[in-house]
Design a protein around this motif. Structure first.
Motif, PDB file in Angstrom:
ATOM      1  N   ARG B 113       0.823  -1.206   0.000  1.00  0.00           N
ATOM      2  CA  ARG B 113       0.000   0.000   0.000  1.00  0.00           C
ATOM      3  C   ARG B 113       0.857   1.257   0.000  1.00  0.00           C
ATOM      4  O   ARG B 113       0.490   2.270  -0.586  1.00  0.00           O
ATOM      5  CB  ARG B 113      -0.937   0.008   1.206  1.00  0.00           C
ATOM      6  CG  ARG B 113      -2.163  -0.873   1.006  1.00  0.00           C
ATOM      7  CD  ARG B 113      -3.007  -0.927   2.267  1.00  0.00           C
ATOM      8  NE  ARG B 113      -4.158  -1.779   2.081  1.00  0.00           N
ATOM      9  CZ  ARG B 113      -5.409  -1.333   2.022  1.00  0.00           C
ATOM     10  NH1 ARG B 113      -5.663  -0.050   2.144  1.00  0.00           N
ATOM     11  NH2 ARG B 113      -6.405  -2.163   1.848  1.00  0.00           N
ATOM     12  N   GLU B 120      -3.061   4.523  -6.305  1.00  0.00           N
ATOM     13  CA  GLU B 120      -3.519   3.146  -6.149  1.00  0.00           C
ATOM     14  C   GLU B 120      -4.218   2.643  -7.411  1.00  0.00           C
ATOM     15  O   GLU B 120      -5.076   3.328  -7.965  1.00  0.00           O
ATOM     16  CB  GLU B 120      -4.513   3.040  -4.976  1.00  0.00           C
ATOM     17  CG  GLU B 120      -3.958   3.422  -3.607  1.00  0.00           C
ATOM     18  CD  GLU B 120      -4.000   4.913  -3.327  1.00  0.00           C
ATOM     19  OE1 GLU B 120      -4.325   5.691  -4.258  1.00  0.00           O
ATOM     20  OE2 GLU B 120      -3.710   5.306  -2.194  1.00  0.00           O
ATOM     21  N   PRO B 129     -15.162   1.250  -8.291  1.00  0.00           N
ATOM     22  CA  PRO B 129     -13.710   1.068  -8.218  1.00  0.00           C
ATOM     23  C   PRO B 129     -13.255   0.513  -6.857  1.00  0.00           C
ATOM     24  O   PRO B 129     -13.524   1.107  -5.820  1.00  0.00           O
ATOM     25  CB  PRO B 129     -13.172   2.484  -8.424  1.00  0.00           C
ATOM     26  CG  PRO B 129     -14.274   3.384  -7.990  1.00  0.00           C
ATOM     27  CD  PRO B 129     -15.567   2.637  -8.073  1.00  0.00           C
ATOM     28  N   PHE B 130     -12.605  -0.632  -6.897  1.00  0.00           N
ATOM     29  CA  PHE B 130     -12.017  -1.203  -5.684  1.00  0.00           C
ATOM     30  C   PHE B 130     -10.513  -1.324  -5.879  1.00  0.00           C
ATOM     31  O   PHE B 130     -10.036  -1.446  -7.003  1.00  0.00           O
ATOM     32  CB  PHE B 130     -12.606  -2.589  -5.398  1.00  0.00           C
ATOM     33  CG  PHE B 130     -14.050  -2.542  -4.992  1.00  0.00           C
ATOM     34  CD1 PHE B 130     -14.399  -2.251  -3.679  1.00  0.00           C
ATOM     35  CD2 PHE B 130     -15.047  -2.777  -5.919  1.00  0.00           C
ATOM     36  CE1 PHE B 130     -15.728  -2.194  -3.304  1.00  0.00           C
ATOM     37  CE2 PHE B 130     -16.386  -2.716  -5.548  1.00  0.00           C
ATOM     38  CZ  PHE B 130     -16.718  -2.420  -4.236  1.00  0.00           C
ATOM     39  N   LEU B 131      -9.768  -1.293  -4.775  1.00  0.00           N
ATOM     40  CA  LEU B 131      -8.320  -1.450  -4.862  1.00  0.00           C
ATOM     41  C   LEU B 131      -8.003  -2.771  -5.554  1.00  0.00           C
ATOM     42  O   LEU B 131      -8.594  -3.797  -5.235  1.00  0.00           O
ATOM     43  CB  LEU B 131      -7.697  -1.462  -3.463  1.00  0.00           C
ATOM     44  CG  LEU B 131      -7.677  -0.167  -2.679  1.00  0.00           C
ATOM     45  CD1 LEU B 131      -7.018  -0.398  -1.328  1.00  0.00           C
ATOM     46  CD2 LEU B 131      -6.929   0.915  -3.441  1.00  0.00           C
ATOM     47  N   LYS B 133      -5.927  -5.348  -5.316  1.00  0.00           N
ATOM     48  CA  LYS B 133      -4.950  -5.846  -4.334  1.00  0.00           C
ATOM     49  C   LYS B 133      -3.956  -6.812  -4.955  1.00  0.00           C
ATOM     50  O   LYS B 133      -2.820  -6.898  -4.508  1.00  0.00           O
ATOM     51  CB  LYS B 133      -5.689  -6.519  -3.176  1.00  0.00           C
ATOM     52  CG  LYS B 133      -6.366  -5.522  -2.255  1.00  0.00           C
ATOM     53  CD  LYS B 133      -6.957  -6.237  -1.078  1.00  0.00           C
ATOM     54  CE  LYS B 133      -7.233  -5.276   0.071  1.00  0.00           C
ATOM     55  NZ  LYS B 133      -7.888  -5.949   1.189  1.00  0.00           N
ATOM     56  N   ASP B 156       2.616  -7.642   2.399  1.00  0.00           N
ATOM     57  CA  ASP B 156       1.398  -7.415   3.179  1.00  0.00           C
ATOM     58  C   ASP B 156       1.705  -6.963   4.611  1.00  0.00           C
ATOM     59  O   ASP B 156       0.813  -6.572   5.354  1.00  0.00           O
ATOM     60  CB  ASP B 156       0.545  -8.686   3.231  1.00  0.00           C
ATOM     61  CG  ASP B 156      -0.168  -8.915   1.904  1.00  0.00           C
ATOM     62  OD1 ASP B 156      -0.414  -7.917   1.190  1.00  0.00           O
ATOM     63  OD2 ASP B 156      -0.480 -10.075   1.584  1.00  0.00           O
TER      64      ASP B 156
END
Ligand SMILES: Nc1ncnc2c1ncn2[C@@H]1O[C@H](COP(=O)(O)OP(=O)(O)O)[C@@H](O)[C@H]1O
Ligand SMILES: [Mg+2]
Lengths: 319, 271
Positions: B113, B120, B129-131, B133, B156
């Motif tokens: 992150r 991002e 919109p989602f991160l 990952k 992580d």
């Protein structure tokens, strides 16, 4: 397993399991009574909605002491509009706009006025409470009976399959807020701002915007909580919401969110609200004076914060 | 060497326009004058050492360049265009990255992150919109690997678990992989081990060779003299020296810094 141990809300998860086991062993008849469950659900929803809003603010190292008064003034505005024959949907929208306005004012004073949020919202606590007295002259009526039967009031204050809609709303909004916090850019920016504002800013995180949204959400949740309360339970008074700001902050902190920002979960906040509510209910059930609850909140706060701090230290050391 | 109309020297054979141009910049913190009438140009593909004693105003100057604070007076041009609105996001969008000792990483966020903070990647689920990952994890893991950080670093994990040198390397890695045009390093080797320091200096030279402008801030003239193309010295908020590296020895430059207050603001003649 390692993931679980790193959770900021581990303390409150253990806390909730503990009281669950304790009450089950100690007082099962009372604990597994639908009336009790229902009461706990209702108040968990009210406190939980307030606390979710507060979480956004605490996560960015700020605090909102005005939510109890905002809860009061938005609730009373909602009732007032309904009693003046404004349709319930419109009354809801207008009352929520009032909440939004308060949040934006708080944010503007903190950001543009460069004032501490503690000062700004302490001012808000007194100002909005005073405003309630000035506007109502100390006398308020409840939500009219006819209005309470409307679909809209039922939607927020009624039941589905015997479960309060307010509680379901808490779960749905809690889930949405958790997803927002951990799975979106806004959530990442919010956590970054809470963790290290200077670093977040140097990466181009729009601090003002994130702060504004956090304060706006906090006031909106306070307003929503008040309306859920009033559509369910029409009793109201000018003291509506007094002291609730501290309870909401306690729920957030007990739930594992650091007052220093940047670390916390919505699950923790909801469990924190449940924990405080369940214990209050049990204290009353045991026949102890309700005022004992106030001291209990203090004890719970210190115990859980100590546990959380120890867990965090262990985590930092072990890596 | 060519001496520009403003009296500043720059490498021969590069009659380019400056990438960053600072003109008569002044800055005061309240009534403390941290910078006074500073003019300096920076060109693409050069490694400039910005040197001066503690409190000389080096960090203040780069805070202006990277959009964190606007100057009280004077002008800043990027690629010929005058900067009116000073904002970190704007500097980042222009391809300018500033690596500062204490700033740039949020300890409470994971390595991945932090890598993408402010830019991002997102993927859309039901239009929302989602991160992303997976991308965050994979891209940052690649960088951790490519820049030789410990294999035990899990992207992580919170970045707080990295050592000072690892954090510094990670910040440089982040700056490099996002294809910037300007990399500013503010005292990048403070608190680093000798080996880590060498590594950071190597990276700075590599970046310059890739055609980037590298502004390297330090108070260690001997260290920077070995790698820089040009040395700019600040003293009490004023520019006192601006010379190509070959024009003066490290010892002579050190003398200027040491006797800073006695040196006139005139630049040494180079022709
Ligand atoms: N935010 C600030 N407020 C007031 N004075 C500052 C601030 N930042 C730096 N200064 C002062 O400005 C001068 C230059 O600081 P700085 O640019 O950090 O120097 P350097 O990086 O060359 O060591 C110092 O005297 C410092 O004390
Ligand atoms: Mg400095």
């Amino acid at each position: 397993m390692r993931k679980l141990l790193k959770r900021p809300d581990l303390g409150i998860i253990i806390g909730c399991l503990f009281i669950f086991a304790l009450f089950t062993l100690y007082d099962p008849a009372q604990w597994f009574n639908w009336g009790t469950v229902s009461n706990i659900g209702e108040y968990t929803a009210i406190l939980g909605l307030l606390a979710i809003g507060q979480s956004f603010v605490v996560l960015i190292r700020e605090i909102d002491l005005s939510v109890g008064s905002v809860y009061g003034i938005v609730g009373i505005a909602f009732v007032g509009l309904e009693n003046n024959n404004v349709s319930d949907v419109l009354a809801f929208v207008l009352a929520m706009l009032l909440a939004l306005l308060v949040g934006l004012v708080n944010a503007a004073l903190v950001i543009r006025g460069k004032l501490s949020s503690m000062i700004v919202t302490l001012g808000g606590l007194f100002f909005y409470r005073g405003l309630i007295y000035i506007i109502t002259h100390g006398a308020v009526t409840g939500v009219p009976q006819a209005v309470r039967q409307n679909w809209f009031a039922q939607l927020l204050g009624g039941h589905s399959l015997r479960i309060q809609n307010g509680f379901l709303l808490l779960l749905i909004l809690g889930f949405l807020c958790a997803v927002t916090l951990h799975e979106t850019r806004f959530g990442n920016h919010l956590l970054a701002l809470g963790g290290d504002p200077a670093s977040a800013e140097s990466r181009g995180v729009p601090l003002g915007k994130v702060r504004t949204i956090a304060f706006a959400l906090c006031s909106l949740f306070a307003g929503l909580s008040a309306i859920v309360t009033l559509t369910n339970d029409p009793e109201t008074s000018v003291s509506l919401g007094t002291g609730m700001e501290l309870e909401a902050i306690a729920a957030v902190v007990v739930g594992g969110t650091l007052l220093t920002g940047g670390r916390g979960t919505m699950l923790g906040t909801i469990l924190g609200s449940f924990f405080l509510t369940a214990v209050r209910s049990e204290i009353i059930a045991l026949g102890a004076p309700p005022s004992w609850y106030v001291s209990f909140v203090g004890i719970a706060l210190l115990t859980l914060v100590t546990i959380n701090t120890l867990l965090l230290k262990r985590l930092r050391i072990s890596g | 060497m060519i001496t520009g109309s403003d009296g500043q020297s720059r490498p021969a054979g590069s009659p380019k326009k400056p990438l960053i141009s600072i003109k008569n910049v002044g800055l005061s913190y309240g009534n403390f004058q941290a910078l006074t009438d500073v003019s300096v140009d920076f060109y693409q593909g050069e490694l400039v050492g910005l040197v001066g004693d503690n409190g000389a105003g080096k960090t203040t100057l780069i805070r202006i360049i990277s959009g964190i604070i606007p100057p009280t007076s004077g002008e800043v041009y990027f690629d010929g265009e005058r900067i009116i609105k000073f904002h970190p996001k704007k500097a980042i969008d222009l391809g300018l990255e500033c690596i500062q000792q204490a700033i740039g990483l949020c300890d409470n966020l994971s390595v991945g992150r932090n890598y993408f903070l402010g830019r991002e990647p997102v993927r859309r689920i039901l239009g929302l919109p989602f991160l992303d990952k997976k991308k965050i994890r994979e891209a940052s893991a690649k960088v951790v690997h490519d820049f030789g950080l410990r294999d035990s670093v899990d992207v992580d994990d919170e970045i707080a678990l990295l050592s000072g040198g690892e954090k510094q390397t990670f910040k440089i890695a982040r700056a490099v992989t996002f294809r910037n045009r300007v990399i500013i390093m503010d005292e990048p080797t403070n608190h680093l081990s000798v080996r880590e320091r060498t590594r950071v200096n190597e990276l700075a030279v590599q970046l310059k060779q890739q055609g980037l402008l590298v502004i390297y801030i330090t108070h260690d003239i001997f260290q920077i003299h070995r790698i820089a193309d040009r040395i700019v010295i600040l003293e009490n908020g004023r520019k006192v020296t601006d010379v190509p590296r070959d024009a003066m020895s490290a010892e002579a430059l050190e003398g200027i810094i040491r006797d800073g207050s006695r040196t006139s603001t005139k630049e040494p003649k180079v022709s």
